[in-house]
Structure formats: structure tokens, C-alpha cells
Design an enzyme around this catalytic site. Structure first.
Site, PDB file in Angstrom:
ATOM      1  N   SER A   1       7.325   3.815  -0.350  1.00 17.12           N
ATOM      2  CA  SER A   1       6.100   3.049  -0.558  1.00 17.12           C
ATOM      3  C   SER A   1       5.745   2.293   0.716  1.00 17.12           C
ATOM      4  O   SER A   1       6.623   1.756   1.390  1.00 17.12           O
ATOM      5  CB  SER A   1       6.301   2.057  -1.711  1.00 17.12           C
ATOM      6  OG  SER A   1       5.178   1.218  -1.863  1.00 17.12           O
ATOM      7  N   CYS A   2       4.449   2.251   1.016  1.00 20.93           N
ATOM      8  CA  CYS A   2       3.959   1.485   2.165  1.00 20.93           C
ATOM      9  C   CYS A   2       2.796   0.629   1.677  1.00 20.93           C
ATOM     10  O   CYS A   2       2.740   0.284   0.501  1.00 20.93           O
ATOM     11  CB  CYS A   2       3.550   2.419   3.305  1.00 20.93           C
ATOM     12  SG  CYS A   2       2.167   3.518   2.899  1.00 20.93           S
ATOM     13  N   TYR A   3       1.870   0.300   2.536  1.00 18.89           N
ATOM     14  CA  TYR A   3       0.729  -0.524   2.151  1.00 18.89           C
ATOM     15  C   TYR A   3      -0.261   0.237   1.274  1.00 18.89           C
ATOM     16  O   TYR A   3      -0.631  -0.226   0.199  1.00 18.89           O
ATOM     17  CB  TYR A   3       0.000  -1.049   3.402  1.00 18.89           C
ATOM     18  CG  TYR A   3       0.840  -1.983   4.210  1.00 18.89           C
ATOM     19  CD1 TYR A   3       0.864  -3.340   3.924  1.00 18.89           C
ATOM     20  CD2 TYR A   3       1.628  -1.504   5.247  1.00 18.89           C
ATOM     21  CE1 TYR A   3       1.652  -4.202   4.658  1.00 18.89           C
ATOM     22  CE2 TYR A   3       2.412  -2.364   5.989  1.00 18.89           C
ATOM     23  CZ  TYR A   3       2.425  -3.709   5.694  1.00 18.89           C
ATOM     24  OH  TYR A   3       3.215  -4.557   6.409  1.00 18.89           O
TER      25      TYR A   3
ATOM     26  N   PHE B   1       1.712   0.240  -2.161  1.00 15.47           N
ATOM     27  CA  PHE B   1       1.884  -0.986  -2.935  1.00 15.47           C
ATOM     28  C   PHE B   1       0.558  -1.466  -3.509  1.00 15.47           C
ATOM     29  O   PHE B   1       0.518  -2.025  -4.607  1.00 15.47           O
ATOM     30  CB  PHE B   1       2.529  -2.073  -2.076  1.00 15.47           C
ATOM     31  CG  PHE B   1       2.803  -3.336  -2.833  1.00 15.47           C
ATOM     32  CD1 PHE B   1       3.834  -3.391  -3.762  1.00 15.47           C
ATOM     33  CD2 PHE B   1       2.030  -4.471  -2.640  1.00 15.47           C
ATOM     34  CE1 PHE B   1       4.082  -4.551  -4.481  1.00 15.47           C
ATOM     35  CE2 PHE B   1       2.270  -5.632  -3.339  1.00 15.47           C
ATOM     36  CZ  PHE B   1       3.299  -5.675  -4.269  1.00 15.47           C
TER      37      PHE B   1
END
Length: 131
Positions: free
Chosen positions: A67-69, A96
Site C-alpha cells: 500500500s502507498c498513498y 491508503f
């Protein structure tokens, strides 16, 4: 092309999986992670990924979701991890920002070390350090 998973699919897998079967790797900066992250996720910065990092507990899971931004940087990291792990690796669609499940805060699950809890809208630029 790396596999992807939706937030709904991830929540279903979290509800079904035992603790060791699924790892969530949050690659956002430590302060964003500290401000809020998917419950149970570990914070690992892309520049921390090396062959030695593959001995970490999260890397031993049957499935790893990155998961990233916003779901873009995680695709690149998931592709790299898929080449080095004996696990099913996927990127979280929407990152996220797209997650609507349980959120944890603080530094309890961080392997990367979190700092001040301020959330940023934009993540750091791409890293050239993995593996």
C-alpha cells in the site's frame, strides 16, 4: 503486470486469513504511517528493501499486499517484491486513500520507525534503492 487488489477484497482476506498468512506493507513515509495506516500494516520504506529485508517476518507471509498513498508507487514495489518473495504479491488499488476499513495510528506496527504524526497528501518521489 503486477496483481492488484481492491480495498474490499483486502478487507475480506483480512477477515479470513490467519495472522501469518497475509502481510500488508505500507511504503508511505513514517509520519504519514504514524498518522494513520491500515490496521496490522508494517511500514517499510522502499529504500529499506534489500535481500536482507526479505528475512523480516512480513516477508514470510503467503500473501503480501503493498500500500502507498494512491496506489501507484505500490505497483512498482509489488513488482519488485514479486520477483524476490515466495508469496502472492499485489498492489492495493487506490492505496491508503482508497482504504475504508479499520485504521490504526501510532508507531506500534512500524518496522521503519515513525516520526511526528503529520499526514501529507503527496508521497515522496520514486526510490531507486530496492534490491
Amino acid at each position: 503486470m503486477v496483481a492488484t487488489t481492491t480495498p474490499t477484497e483486502l478487507q475480506e482476506r483480512l477477515d479470513e486469513a490467519d495472522d501469518d498468512a497475509l502481510s500488508i506493507v505500507d511504503i508511505r513515509d513514517p509520519s504519514s504511517y504514524a498518522a494513520g495506516h491500515i490496521e496490522g500494516a508494517v511500514n517499510v520504506q522502499p529504500h529499506q528493501l534489500s535481500t536482507a529485508a526479505l528475512d523480516a517476518e512480513w516477508a514470510q507471509a503467503d500473501e503480501v499486499v503493498v500500500s502507498c498513498y494512491h496506489g501507484k508507487s505500490s505497483q512498482r514495489v509489488a513488482m519488485l517484491l514479486d520477483q524476490h518473495l515466495d508469496a502472492d504479491v499485489a498492489s492495493l488499488n487506490g492505496g491508503f486513500e482508497g482504504w475504508d476499513g479499520p485504521i490504526a495510528d501510532g508507531r506500534g506496527d512500524s518496522e521503519g520507525g515513525a516520526v511526528s504524526p503529520t499526514r501529507t497528501e503527496e508521497g515522496p518521489g520514486p526510490s531507486d534503492a530496492p534490491f
